[in-house]
Design a protein around this motif. Structure first.
Motif, PDB file in Angstrom:
ATOM      1  N   VAL A 212      60.143  38.923  54.246  1.00  0.00           N
ATOM      2  CA  VAL A 212      59.222  39.725  53.524  1.00  0.00           C
ATOM      3  C   VAL A 212      58.340  39.220  53.049  1.00  0.00           C
ATOM      4  N   HIS A 213      56.842  39.485  53.320  1.00  0.00           N
ATOM      5  CA  HIS A 213      55.766  38.851  52.867  1.00  0.00           C
ATOM      6  C   HIS A 213      55.188  40.045  51.736  1.00  0.00           C
ATOM      7  N   ILE A 214      55.466  39.782  50.509  1.00  0.00           N
ATOM      8  CA  ILE A 214      55.319  40.861  49.588  1.00  0.00           C
ATOM      9  C   ILE A 214      54.015  40.874  48.988  1.00  0.00           C
ATOM     10  N   GLY A 215      53.487  42.117  49.178  1.00  0.00           N
ATOM     11  CA  GLY A 215      51.885  42.601  48.834  1.00  0.00           C
ATOM     12  C   GLY A 215      51.858  42.479  47.355  1.00  0.00           C
ATOM     13  N   ILE A 216      50.628  41.693  47.050  1.00  0.00           N
ATOM     14  CA  ILE A 216      50.464  41.720  45.482  1.00  0.00           C
ATOM     15  C   ILE A 216      48.764  41.876  45.355  1.00  0.00           C
ATOM     16  N   ALA A 217      48.653  42.889  44.408  1.00  0.00           N
ATOM     17  CA  ALA A 217      47.180  42.995  44.025  1.00  0.00           C
ATOM     18  C   ALA A 217      46.638  41.848  43.346  1.00  0.00           C
ATOM     19  N   GLY A 218      45.652  41.507  43.933  1.00  0.00           N
ATOM     20  CA  GLY A 218      44.769  40.390  43.062  1.00  0.00           C
ATOM     21  C   GLY A 218      43.972  41.018  41.690  1.00  0.00           C
ATOM     22  N   PRO A 219      43.490  40.139  40.779  1.00  0.00           N
ATOM     23  CA  PRO A 219      43.053  40.345  39.621  1.00  0.00           C
ATOM     24  C   PRO A 219      41.919  41.540  39.753  1.00  0.00           C
ATOM     25  N   MET A 225      42.126  49.191  39.679  1.00  0.00           N
ATOM     26  CA  MET A 225      43.330  48.891  40.275  1.00  0.00           C
ATOM     27  C   MET A 225      44.177  50.295  40.491  1.00  0.00           C
ATOM     28  N   ILE A 226      44.119  51.242  39.343  1.00  0.00           N
ATOM     29  CA  ILE A 226      44.651  52.425  39.555  1.00  0.00           C
ATOM     30  C   ILE A 226      44.028  53.417  40.670  1.00  0.00           C
ATOM     31  N   LYS A 227      42.607  53.269  40.773  1.00  0.00           N
ATOM     32  CA  LYS A 227      41.855  54.016  42.085  1.00  0.00           C
ATOM     33  C   LYS A 227      42.817  53.593  43.252  1.00  0.00           C
ATOM     34  N   PHE A 228      42.729  52.336  43.634  1.00  0.00           N
ATOM     35  CA  PHE A 228      43.340  51.730  44.987  1.00  0.00           C
ATOM     36  C   PHE A 228      44.894  52.248  44.977  1.00  0.00           C
ATOM     37  N   ALA A 229      45.815  52.011  43.896  1.00  0.00           N
ATOM     38  CA  ALA A 229      47.072  52.482  43.952  1.00  0.00           C
ATOM     39  C   ALA A 229      47.196  53.835  44.246  1.00  0.00           C
ATOM     40  N   ILE A 230      46.677  54.704  43.622  1.00  0.00           N
ATOM     41  CA  ILE A 230      46.702  56.045  44.173  1.00  0.00           C
ATOM     42  C   ILE A 230      46.254  56.495  45.471  1.00  0.00           C
ATOM     43  N   ALA A 231      45.166  55.858  46.115  1.00  0.00           N
ATOM     44  CA  ALA A 231      44.874  55.919  47.344  1.00  0.00           C
ATOM     45  C   ALA A 231      45.916  55.464  48.242  1.00  0.00           C
ATOM     46  N   CYS A 232      46.404  54.563  47.801  1.00  0.00           N
ATOM     47  CA  CYS A 232      47.373  53.578  48.810  1.00  0.00           C
ATOM     48  C   CYS A 232      48.837  54.263  48.638  1.00  0.00           C
ATOM     49  N   PRO A 236      56.628  54.330  42.181  1.00  0.00           N
ATOM     50  CA  PRO A 236      57.186  54.407  40.807  1.00  0.00           C
ATOM     51  C   PRO A 236      56.710  53.324  39.904  1.00  0.00           C
ATOM     52  N   SER A 237      56.154  51.877  40.749  1.00  0.00           N
ATOM     53  CA  SER A 237      55.634  51.041  39.770  1.00  0.00           C
ATOM     54  C   SER A 237      54.115  51.271  39.386  1.00  0.00           C
ATOM     55  N   LEU A 238      53.580  52.395  39.859  1.00  0.00           N
ATOM     56  CA  LEU A 238      52.065  52.651  39.218  1.00  0.00           C
ATOM     57  C   LEU A 238      52.426  52.988  37.766  1.00  0.00           C
ATOM     58  N   LYS A 239      53.446  53.307  37.147  1.00  0.00           N
ATOM     59  CA  LYS A 239      53.576  53.356  35.957  1.00  0.00           C
ATOM     60  C   LYS A 239      53.302  52.082  35.084  1.00  0.00           C
ATOM     61  N   VAL A 240      53.523  51.125  35.708  1.00  0.00           N
ATOM     62  CA  VAL A 240      52.900  49.882  35.125  1.00  0.00           C
ATOM     63  C   VAL A 240      51.643  49.761  34.387  1.00  0.00           C
ATOM     64  N   LEU A 241      50.566  50.398  35.421  1.00  0.00           N
ATOM     65  CA  LEU A 241      49.204  50.540  35.337  1.00  0.00           C
ATOM     66  C   LEU A 241      49.275  51.676  34.160  1.00  0.00           C
ATOM     67  N   GLN A 242      49.701  52.640  34.413  1.00  0.00           N
ATOM     68  CA  GLN A 242      49.768  53.875  33.408  1.00  0.00           C
ATOM     69  C   GLN A 242      50.026  53.435  32.124  1.00  0.00           C
ATOM     70  N   PRO A 254      40.375  43.011  32.882  1.00  0.00           N
ATOM     71  CA  PRO A 254      41.077  42.824  34.368  1.00  0.00           C
ATOM     72  C   PRO A 254      42.589  42.823  34.298  1.00  0.00           C
ATOM     73  N   PHE A 255      43.066  43.421  35.199  1.00  0.00           N
ATOM     74  CA  PHE A 255      44.520  43.591  35.116  1.00  0.00           C
ATOM     75  C   PHE A 255      45.077  42.455  36.216  1.00  0.00           C
ATOM     76  N   GLU A 256      45.938  41.618  35.726  1.00  0.00           N
ATOM     77  CA  GLU A 256      46.121  40.198  36.540  1.00  0.00           C
ATOM     78  C   GLU A 256      47.849  40.501  37.170  1.00  0.00           C
ATOM     79  N   PRO A 257      48.001  39.768  38.366  1.00  0.00           N
ATOM     80  CA  PRO A 257      49.303  39.900  38.684  1.00  0.00           C
ATOM     81  C   PRO A 257      50.616  38.896  37.970  1.00  0.00           C
ATOM     82  N   THR A 258      49.984  38.306  36.829  1.00  0.00           N
ATOM     83  CA  THR A 258      50.890  37.223  36.423  1.00  0.00           C
ATOM     84  C   THR A 258      52.357  37.657  36.335  1.00  0.00           C
TER      85      THR A 258
END
Length: 309
Positions: A212-219, A225-232, A236-242, A254-258
């Motif tokens: 697996v090569h795991i997809g991570i959204a950059g900062p 981030m929310i716009k792209f997350a909904i479009a894509c 359930p992990s969208l709750k982290v942004l919400q 900025p939201f970072e993937p740290t």
């Protein structure tokens, strides 16, 4: 944002988490021809030999795609263009694209996927049909990546289940055993490590051993981030942004993937057999911003080619 300039590899190693450094080694990143044009020299941003996916968006001329691949190859990177089944008219078109990429840019790897269109342009509607043509194997492609879905995808399984996704995974597993190419599952981005770990572990229980090569959204800005997350179709992990969005003091930050990367890195360090092999970045806030974050957290793993000896 200015790129960091490190005085030595020792300084880098002292400043980063060793688990993060190991986990980010060999990361890949995605570009489009129009975003690549904004970068003067990728060698100032990306480690030497980085695999760079080239997203093929509907309407992008194949000439632009090939030119981007050729430029990346010239700067010392491994281009991996998308082959979206639903925008490829027929087998002759697929053969032409493969020949152009290979002949003009030395491409020997591809991300083969269905694509986001609801209705196919021509004969193909899924990645498996492209692979079944045998054209990638005939051309001697060394790597063939396909899509993975840590969270339910209602475009594939409208009921929110995993029946169709799991059937496709079983087919891809069988194909991986008869192709000479190395395969991997490149996933959509997620924001929560827990469902990713559960899904990756469940693959093994299904007999799926494709890495697996795991997809991570950059900062990026939280709104972006929310716009792209909904479009894509992020699940359930969208709750982290919400949850983050409820804090008005953080809306413009900025939201970072740290968080997710550090958690996955720690899990990988504690469980070396964990089948996530690499990180794949979607630079939603820009390629330079993503590369800078990687340098800050990846140490020598993310040192750009221009700073390597």
């Amino acid at each position: 944002m200015a790129l960091l300039k490190f005085s030595s590899k020792t300084d880098i190693r002292d400043e980063v988490n060793p688990d993060m450094e190991a986990f980010l080694k060999g990361y890949s990143i995605e570009v489009m021809p129009r975003t690549a044009e904004k970068i003067d020299d990728f060698r100032a941003l990306l480690p030497k030999g980085t695999r760079v996916y080239i997203a093929h968006i509907e309407g992008t001329p194949i000439e632009d795609m090939v030119a981007t691949a050729k430029r990346l190859r010239a700067e010392g990177y491994d281009p991996m263009p998308h082959f979206p089944a639903r925008i490829i008219k027929d087998e002759a078109t697929l053969a032409d694209w493969i020949a152009r990429y290979q002949g003009e840019a030395g491409v020997d790897q591809a991300l083969v996927l269905a694509g986001g269109l609801a209705k196919p342009y021509g004969d193909f509607h899924c990645s498996m049909q492209l692979l079944e043509t045998g054209l990638f194997d005939k051309a001697g492609f060394k790597r063939l990546h396909t899509a993975g879905h840590p969270e339910p995808n209602t475009d594939i399984d409208p009921d929110g289940g995993r029946k169709n996704v799991n059937e496709a995974l079983s087919w891809k597993q069988a194909f991986s055993e008869r192709t000479d190419a190395q395969m991997a599952l490149a996933t959509q981005f997620c924001f929560d490590s827990k469902p990713v770990i559960e899904w990756a572990n469940d693959l093994k229980s299904q007999g799926i051993d494709i890495p697996v090569h795991i997809g991570i959204a950059g900062p990026a800005k939280l709104q972006t981030m929310i716009k792209f997350a909904i479009a894509c179709g992020v699940g359930p992990s969208l709750k982290v942004l919400q949850k983050r969005a409820k804090d008005v003091t953080k809306l413009l930050m900025p939201f970072e993937p740290t968080g997710i990367v550090s958690e996955l890195a720690a899990h990988k360090a504690a469980n070396p057999e964990f089948n996530i092999e690499q990180v794949h970045f979607f630079p939603l806030g820009g390629i330079k911003t993503n590369a800078t974050w990687a340098m800050e957290h990846g140490g020598t793993s993310a040192l750009p080619a221009a700073q390597q000896n």
